[in-house]
Design an enzyme around this catalytic site. Structure first.
Site, short mmCIF file in Angstrom:
data_model
loop_
_atom_site.label_atom_id
_atom_site.label_comp_id
_atom_site.label_asym_id
_atom_site.label_seq_id
_atom_site.Cartn_x
_atom_site.Cartn_y
_atom_site.Cartn_z
N TRP A 172 -16.16 21.78 11.84
CA TRP A 172 -17.47 21.17 12.09
C TRP A 172 -18.47 21.60 11.03
O TRP A 172 -19.36 20.87 10.64
CB TRP A 172 -17.97 21.56 13.49
CG TRP A 172 -19.36 21.09 13.81
CD1 TRP A 172 -19.71 19.89 14.32
CD2 TRP A 172 -20.57 21.84 13.65
NE1 TRP A 172 -21.08 19.83 14.50
CE2 TRP A 172 -21.63 21.01 14.09
CE3 TRP A 172 -20.87 23.12 13.17
CZ2 TRP A 172 -22.96 21.42 14.08
CZ3 TRP A 172 -22.20 23.53 13.16
CH2 TRP A 172 -23.22 22.68 13.60
N HIS A 173 -18.30 22.84 10.54
CA HIS A 173 -19.26 23.37 9.57
C HIS A 173 -19.12 22.72 8.21
O HIS A 173 -20.07 22.75 7.42
CB HIS A 173 -19.12 24.88 9.44
CG HIS A 173 -19.65 25.65 10.61
ND1 HIS A 173 -18.91 25.86 11.74
CD2 HIS A 173 -20.86 26.21 10.82
CE1 HIS A 173 -19.63 26.55 12.61
NE2 HIS A 173 -20.82 26.78 12.09
N GLY A 174 -17.96 22.18 7.92
CA GLY A 174 -17.82 21.53 6.62
C GLY A 174 -16.40 21.20 6.30
O GLY A 174 -15.47 21.76 6.87
#
Lengths: 468, 363
Positions: free
Chosen positions: A323-325
């Site tokens: 989700w962060h990248g």
């Protein structure tokens, strides 16, 4: 527009003044929505249409879910909402990641592959407002929330500027009820909000931005630095990301509170955690609880064999990392936390019911937890796997051929900040400012604000979580 | 991860928070807000008053040198990079000495030094003036309202944005001394909104001392902005020679631009906002015993002003004239349209000194 910029001060002053002048709740919501869209457009007005589109779609889905009781139809509407929201998120955040990974995988197999990556700009806050809107449709589907009758309410919730671009990830059922009635200024903890904003400002502008150059210097070329400098770089980053993110959240919560709305608590002194599970109950609480309720529990949660539970934990944490990248470093970061949670769970289960179970001393448990978290941060921050490997080798194995130094004496700064963090968790600084008179508070606040500005580094660094 | 069915984390109230409490009237709230703002402003001003001068690359070192060695000089040159790289103090002194006028001059030219920052520099020079100077040569230029790209985020752009110098820019942008209809003024405000906002922002940054501690720490650690290759050169009395010269293609292009410039250039007055400040500074130098003389460097003829509108006005030595000074506009002595190389600087300085002598002897 960052919260620490002068122009945000003028912007919020305008929003606040007009908002509390308006009497009608609908007028206030409309004003809030216009200001939120203006705030978002300051980043890139073109992506405003994406935000509006997502809002309109989920409003439609919510309406349709309320009009039918047929399970298949309701499921279809929900799936459509999830597909569009997650598809948008996947396209903007992960398209190039998948293209590059596929190309590398095919090359590794010996097959010729040459794919062009797309020149995609990630819309600011797409990860956050996507989760906000998904929480609405999912809760409506599960009948935990009644769909809103006015799209203005949904648009206000999804586009609410304090939390839109970098959280906290607010649930629809926590926020939408607050929009139903006009907020009363008399009920607002103004003093608390002002102090919270100032604390957040200090964390972000004075601490995080001051530590950023040293952390960046190390992570841009970890192999060039000594092993002792690796500790400085990694610990500086650990403090930087906490102060940056929690500082932003504090300011977001304070701004929302001054407008009469309560947002979700997002951080609860994570670096005093004594185990990894405790850490995740203190770090980015809104995300971890969102993943728990909308991913972990639907996967089966704790219901099942231990390996089933471990599987659910790993999937949740890996997707949480992703989700962060779109990068393998984030996947590894999530995997490391998943492994840590699994090991912690296994250890806890194995210790249950045993009389002579060895308990780690608190200080050792805290040290181990912080160490494991810092090791994971290496992957979170590293620009690629090579850099992560070099940093890891220095930090964990104390092996480095680098000669540049980041002055290990600076670790004293980290120690001092950790001490303040711990004292804060004990509530040491929590209440004295509530007991003084209003004129004394106003004077102290003005004086403190003037002193705080002295310590801002010359250049503003963007909020780390804006990139997510 | 917590077990399924665990309650959602609700936000606890701020530790020790008291919901509700005493309700204040709007009048009280306004009063306390005003008190906070007043204390904030007073604290900022007090800190500003006691803060040491910021370390500005190219400026602070020259001022420091002037404070320490100013007694050794009786002539100074103040201006931009055209002065910094264009006037050779040793050549000036030699030329003057050959005519029987003994001088020792110092070059306080600084890259990018234009009004109103130049006025701020003059204020600093007047504050530390260690002795009565004989001549003070001041480069004439208009008030610059825009900053070069990338400069806005530097300390150099902040330090001179005090109330008086920022007000000069506001007056010029909005032409506040010219009576106009409100709509015209509103149009100007809208037209220049981003420039006005930029200068306001820099003024606020300066008076609220944003980042001042980091400047002091940087100075203490010795990690202040590193000296550029064209920074202050003590050995050359503040002058920094530029050795390069225009290559053939660039030289041809330059000569064409000079010809075009000469065809359209007309002598013009300096803008009235700069003029008022220059005249005020000239008066201050005269009061201190020095003779202020203004000049225009040999650069683009259509850009630089050549005289004051006010009458009487201090003398202005005009060198931005390719017809009068063709040797200063040859390609082989130029770096670009604005600057002379080392050979050109020596020639220019000689001509400069000769003009000063002529002025001195009443020619």
């Amino acid at each position: 527009m960052l919260f620490v910029e002068f122009r945000f001060f003028w912007f919020f002053l305008g929003v606040f003044s007009v908002y509390w002048t308006l009497r009608e709740n609908s007028a206030r919501k409309l004003w809030l929505l216009l200001c939120s869209y203006a705030f978002y457009a300051a980043w890139n007005w073109k992506f405003l249409f994406l935000l509006m589109g997502s809002t309109a779609l989920d409003f439609l889905v919510g309406s349709m879910l309320s009009r039918t009781d047929k399970a298949a139809q309701r499921r279809a509407w929900l799936i459509m909402s999830l597909c569009v929201n997650l598809g948008t998120l996947a396209f903007f955040k992960y398209c190039n990641f998948f293209i590059t990974s596929a190309s590398e995988f095919l090359s590794w197999l010996g097959l010729p592959a040459s794919f062009s990556t797309l020149n995609i700009i990630i819309p600011v806050g797409v990860s956050f407002y996507t989760f906000h809107s998904m929480s609405y449709t999912i809760d409506v589907y599960h009948r935990k929330l009644r769909p809103v009758s006015s799209m203005l309410d949904l648009a206000c919730f999804i586009g609410f500027f304090p939390q839109m671009v970098a959280g906290p990830i607010v649930r629809a059922r926590a926020f939408l009820p607050q929009l139903q009635s006009a907020r009363q200024f008399a009920g607002i903890d103004v003093r608390g909000a002002l102090v919270l904003f100032l604390v957040g400002f200090v964390k972000k502008a004075c601490i995080a931005d001051a530590l950023a150059p040293s952390a960046d210097k190390f992570f841009n070329a970890p192999g060039n630095f000594t092993a002792a400098s690796a500790w400085v770089g990694v610990l500086f980053y650990a403090v930087q990301i906490y102060c940056d993110f929690s500082g932003y959240t504090d300011m977001a919560i304070a701004c929302a509170r001054l407008l009469g709305y309560e947002l979700t608590l997002n951080f609860n002194f994570p670096y005093v955690a004594r185990d990894i599970a405790d850490f995740w109950e203190r770090w980015h609480i809104s995300l971890s609880s969102w993943l728990r309720d909308y991913l972990y529990i639907p996967l089966g949660g704790n219901r099942g064999s231990r390996w089933f539970v471990y599987r659910n934990l790993m999937i949740t944490m890996i997707l949480g990392g992703l989700w962060h990248g779109g990068a393998w470093t984030f996947v590894i970061w999530g995997t490391l936390h998943g492994i840590a949670l699994v090991l912690h769970r296994a250890w806890t289960r194995a210790s249950e019911g045993r009389r002579r179970c060895p308990q780690l001393p608190s200080w050792l448990a805290w040290t181990l937890t912080l160490y494991c978290v810092c090791v994971a941060w290496i992957f979170f921050r590293a620009t690629d796997l090579n850099h992560a490997g070099a940093a890891l080798k220095s930090f964990v194995l104390w092996q480095s051929e680098g000669t540049q130094s980041l002055r290990p004496a600076r670790l004293l700064i980290v120690a001092a900040l950790l001490l303040i963090h711990w004292l804060n968790s004990r509530g040491l600084f929590a209440t004295w400012w509530r007991r003084i008179s209003a004129p004394a508070f106003a004077s102290c606040y003005g004086c403190t604000a003037a002193l705080v500005l002295l310590f801002i580094p010359p250049h503003y660094a963007p909020f780390i979580y804006f990139q997510f | 991860m917590a077990a399924a069915g665990d309650p959602l984390p609700t936000e606890p109230p701020l530790a020790g928070a008291v919901r509700g409490g005493r309700a204040y009237s709007w009048a009280e709230r306004c009063r306390y807000t005003a008190l906070a703002i007043a204390v904030f402003a007073a604290t900022c001003l007090c800190i500003h008053a006691i803060m040491p001068e910021p370390e500005i690359t190219g400026v602070s070192s020259k001022l420091r040198f002037l404070a320490e060695h100013g007694n050794e000089y009786d002539t100074i040159f103040i201006g931009s990079s055209r002065v910094y790289h264009g006037i050779v103090p040793s050549v000036f002194d030699q030329t003057m000495a050959a005519a029987g006028e003994r001088t020792r001059s110092f070059n306080i030219g600084v890259d990018g030094m234009w009004p109103p920052e130049q006025f701020r520099l003059i204020d600093s020079i007047l504050r530390i003036q260690p002795r009565t100077w004989r001549w003070v040569f001041i480069e004439l230029n208009d008030v610059q309202v825009k900053l070069p790209p990338g400069v806005e985020q530097t300390r150099r752009s902040v330090y001179w944005h005090d109330g008086s110098h920022t007000w000069i820019i506001f007056r010029k942008l909005l032409m506040l001394d010219v009576p106009e209809k409100i709509k015209r003024k509103q149009h100007r405000l809208f037209q220049w909104r981003s420039t006005l906002w930029m200068h306001t922002h820099l003024l606020l940054k300066n008076v609220t001392n944003v980042g001042s501690v980091s400047d002091i720490v940087s100075r203490f650690e010795g990690s202040a902005e590193s000296t550029s290759t064209t920074d202050f050169a003590v050995a050359n009395e503040g002058y920094a020679p530029v050795i390069t010269r225009l290559e053939s293609a660039a030289a041809k292009s330059y000569e064409e631009s000079v010809a075009r410039d000469a065809a359209v250039a007309k002598p013009r007055t300096v803008d009235r906002y700069a003029e008022a400040e220059f005249l005020r500074d000239a008066q201050r130098f005269r009061a201190s015993g020095a003779t202020p003389i203004f000049f225009t460097s040999p650069a683009a003829m259509s850009i630089l002003p050549t005289r004051f509108a006010h009458n009487p006005a201090p003398p202005v030595m005009v060198f931005n004239d390719a017809n009068a000074y063709p040797s200063l506009y040859q390609a082989d002595v130029r770096v670009d349209e604005g600057h002379l190389n080392a050979a050109g600087a020596e020639d220019y300085t000689r001509i400069f000194a000769e003009r000063v002598l002529a002025l001195e002897h009443g020619n």
